[in-house]
Design an enzyme around this catalytic site. Structure first.
Site, PDB file in Angstrom:
ATOM      1  CE  LYS A 286      79.740  23.595  38.217  1.00 56.13           C
ATOM      2  NZ  LYS A 286      79.557  24.436  37.635  1.00 56.13           N
ATOM      3  CG  ASP A 289      94.777  25.141  40.436  1.00 56.53           C
ATOM      4  OD1 ASP A 289      95.928  24.363  40.534  1.00 56.53           O
ATOM      5  OD2 ASP A 289      94.724  25.002  39.212  1.00 56.53           O
TER       6      ASP A 289
HETATM    7  O1  S5P Z   1      76.530  18.880  38.604  1.00 55.29           O
HETATM    8  C1  S5P Z   1      76.092  20.543  38.092  1.00 55.29           C
HETATM    9  C2  S5P Z   1      76.663  21.173  38.592  1.00 55.29           C
HETATM   10  C3  S5P Z   1      75.814  22.418  38.557  1.00 55.29           C
HETATM   11  S1  S5P Z   1      76.494  23.937  39.441  1.00 55.29           S
HETATM   12  N1  S5P Z   1      75.179  20.179  37.030  1.00 55.29           N
HETATM   13  C4  S5P Z   1      75.045  21.646  36.873  1.00 55.29           C
HETATM   14  O2  S5P Z   1      74.010  21.994  35.119  1.00 55.29           O
HETATM   15  N2  S5P Z   1      75.578  22.835  37.552  1.00 55.29           N
HETATM   16  C5  S5P Z   1      75.130  24.127  36.779  1.00 55.29           C
HETATM   17  O3  S5P Z   1      73.444  24.679  37.310  1.00 55.29           O
HETATM   18  C6  S5P Z   1      75.432  24.123  34.822  1.00 55.29           C
HETATM   19  O4  S5P Z   1      76.972  25.027  35.630  1.00 55.29           O
HETATM   20  C7  S5P Z   1      74.524  25.514  34.717  1.00 55.29           C
HETATM   21  O5  S5P Z   1      74.675  26.312  35.046  1.00 55.29           O
HETATM   22  C8  S5P Z   1      72.983  25.227  35.536  1.00 55.29           C
HETATM   23  C9  S5P Z   1      71.869  24.801  35.197  1.00 55.29           C
HETATM   24  O6  S5P Z   1      71.642  24.763  33.397  1.00 55.29           O
HETATM   25  P1  S5P Z   1      70.262  24.507  32.906  1.00 55.29           P
HETATM   26  O7  S5P Z   1      70.159  24.840  31.783  1.00 55.29           O
HETATM   27  O8  S5P Z   1      71.249  23.017  32.662  1.00 55.29           O
HETATM   28  O9  S5P Z   1      69.204  23.651  34.691  1.00 55.29           O
END
Ligand code: S5P
Length: 456
Positions: A286, A289
């Site tokens: 993400k 910066d």
């Molecule tokens: O708001 C967010 C944005 C992202 S990209 N919430 C998230 O969880 N993510 C990403 O989605 C997080 O970095 C992780 O890689 C994935 C969710 O993983 P899970 O194991 O909770 O399904």
């Protein structure tokens, strides 16, 4: 042969027709072009090859290519006349494996000029260019016989290519009108039609960049809305899970900086899997910066993310300089902006989210959509309604059952995500920690498609 004479001859052989035709899209069109039969008229084939040679002979390229089928024999003639090597992209689906899509002999780094007969949306040119680029070649120039779009040149140039078209729809209309082949009424109907199409493409499609289109096509082709988030720390486990789930996903989301054994081989293997199983790659580093810094992070370091990821995630907090820093001067890359995160207590309020949508709309050429989470479909639907048309909504925090983890991650069900309007669901632990990742990925995919597929 002059262009005027060429147009009249195309009309003679029925390659350009005027009347009322129903297009694949359901639209009624007052004209119809089909240049396939042209190759059977030696005089026409010679004529068009001469015109094309004249148009492109001073451009800088090493190879000539034609998009099969119609443009391939034409490109062959042109390549021969200019004494340039011919290469092309196979039309049929490639057999699984890492074999190249390119047919012919070439050196990596060479510049290819691509010839096509017609251009409307530019999709087949972009697709062909992407395949050449994947094989290590460069593409700058597209040469087409007829531009029937009346407006696509601007868009193609914005993507960093140059369109050289011999004949425009306006030119065809004028020549046929001057030679009494079509009536005033016809001319008016053609103008009206192209204006409508143009207005419509401006309002609906203009927010879709090329990568968004590719992703949407893949969703339909694979009947999958599933993005797998493969957050594991070693390559062995990574590829084990990927091998079992890849056929069910439309995109893979990585966090390469989690891997403790990252190396260049990882990227090579990842690309092979992406080709073999036909999914796109989304690196979820993400960026957050100033423009100057994120550009270095995106292009350089040990990961060189720009070289292999189709999409990245971007925080809008630093302002739009971050988007300029990341993408200025680059082509064929896109991003998702974080609009509303899934973690409990995140600071993204309604105003922030709205501002993110505004920024993404303005930069739609490099923003394909938004990461949005909501606890329930009504709330999600409200977000969806604010997303600029044509851009996508990606929903993280999805499991088969709603709930939370111990560090604030909130989960909504697949059905709520899809009924709330998500185009894609991002699933990590729901699949990778399942006893049977393969069957579980299949289940996520099928449950999502059950809702989404109704509208397709
Ligand atoms: O708001 C967010 C944005 C992202 S990209 N919430 C998230 O969880 N993510 C990403 O989605 C997080 O970095 C992780 O890689 C994935 C969710 O993983 P899970 O194991 O909770 O399904």
């Amino acid at each position: 042969m002059t262009k005027d004479l060429f147009i009249l001859k195309l009309h003679d052989i029925g390659a350009v027709k005027f009347g009322e035709f129903t297009l694949k899209s359901g639209y009624k069109s007052p004209f119809y072009f089909d240049l396939r039969d042209m190759i059977s008229y030696p005089e026409l084939l010679d004529g068009i090859a001469d015109l094309l040679v004249e148009d492109i002979k001073n451009l800088d390229f090493d190879y000539i290519s034609g998009v099969p089928y119609t443009a391939l024999p034409i490109a062959t003639l042109v390549a021969d006349m200019l004494n340039k090597p011919l290469i092309y992209i196979r039309k049929e689906e490639k057999a699984y494996g890492t074999k190249n899509d390119v047919i012919g002999k070439y050196e990596k780094g060479g510049k290819v000029l691509i010839i096509d007969d017609l251009v409307t949306t530019g999709e087949s040119l972009f697709e062909t260019a992407d395949k050449f680029k994947k094989a290590g070649l460069k593409v700058v120039d597209f040469s087409v016989i007829i531009d029937r779009s009346n407006h696509i040149e601007y868009y193609i140039n914005k993507l960093g290519y140059k369109l050289h078209s011999l004949i425009s729809l306006n030119k065809i209309t004028d020549v046929l009108h001057e030679n009494n082949r079509i009536t005033n009424d016809h001319v008016l109907r053609i103008k009206e039609f192209t204006k409508n199409i143009y207005d419509q493409s401006k309002s609906e499609k203009s927010l879709q960049n090329h990568l968004t289109n590719l992703l949407k096509e893949k969703i339909k082709k694979k009947k999958s809305n599933l993005v797998l988030s493969l957050d594991v720390d070693n390559q062995k486990e990574f590829f084990e899970i990927l091998g079992k789930t890849a056929e069910h996903i439309v995109m893979l989301k990585t966090h390469v900086d989690i891997l403790n054994d990252f190396n260049e081989k990882f990227i090579e293997k990842l690309k092979e899997y992406a080709l073999k199983y036909d999914f796109m790659i989304f690196e979820d580093r993400k960026f957050a910066d100033i423009g100057n810094t994120v550009r270095k992070q995106y292009l350089g370091g040990i990961y060189k993310i720009k070289n292999w990821a189709d999409f990245i995630t971007v925080h809008a907090t630093p302002g739009e300089g971050i988007i300029q820093g990341l993408f200025d001067g680059l082509t064929g890359k896109s991003s998702f902006l974080l609009a509303k995160m899934s973690s409990k207590g995140n600071l993204m309020n309604e105003t922030y989210t709205r501002n993110v949508f505004n920024m993404g709309e303005k930069h739609h050429e490099v923003v394909s959509g938004y990461i949005c989470h909501a606890n329930g479909k009504e709330e999600l639907r409200k977000l969806k309604n604010k997303i600029p048309k044509g851009q996508l909504m990606l929903m993280p925090g999805v499991k088969l059952q709603a709930g939370q983890d111990t560090t604030g991650q909130q989960y909504t069900t697949v059905e709520d995500a899809m009924e709330g309007g998500a185009d894609l669901i991002i699933v990590g632990r729901g699949i990778i920690e399942a006893e049977n990742p393969e069957a579980t990925a299949k289940e996520y995919r099928e449950r999502a498609w059950r809702v989404y597929g109704l509208d397709v």
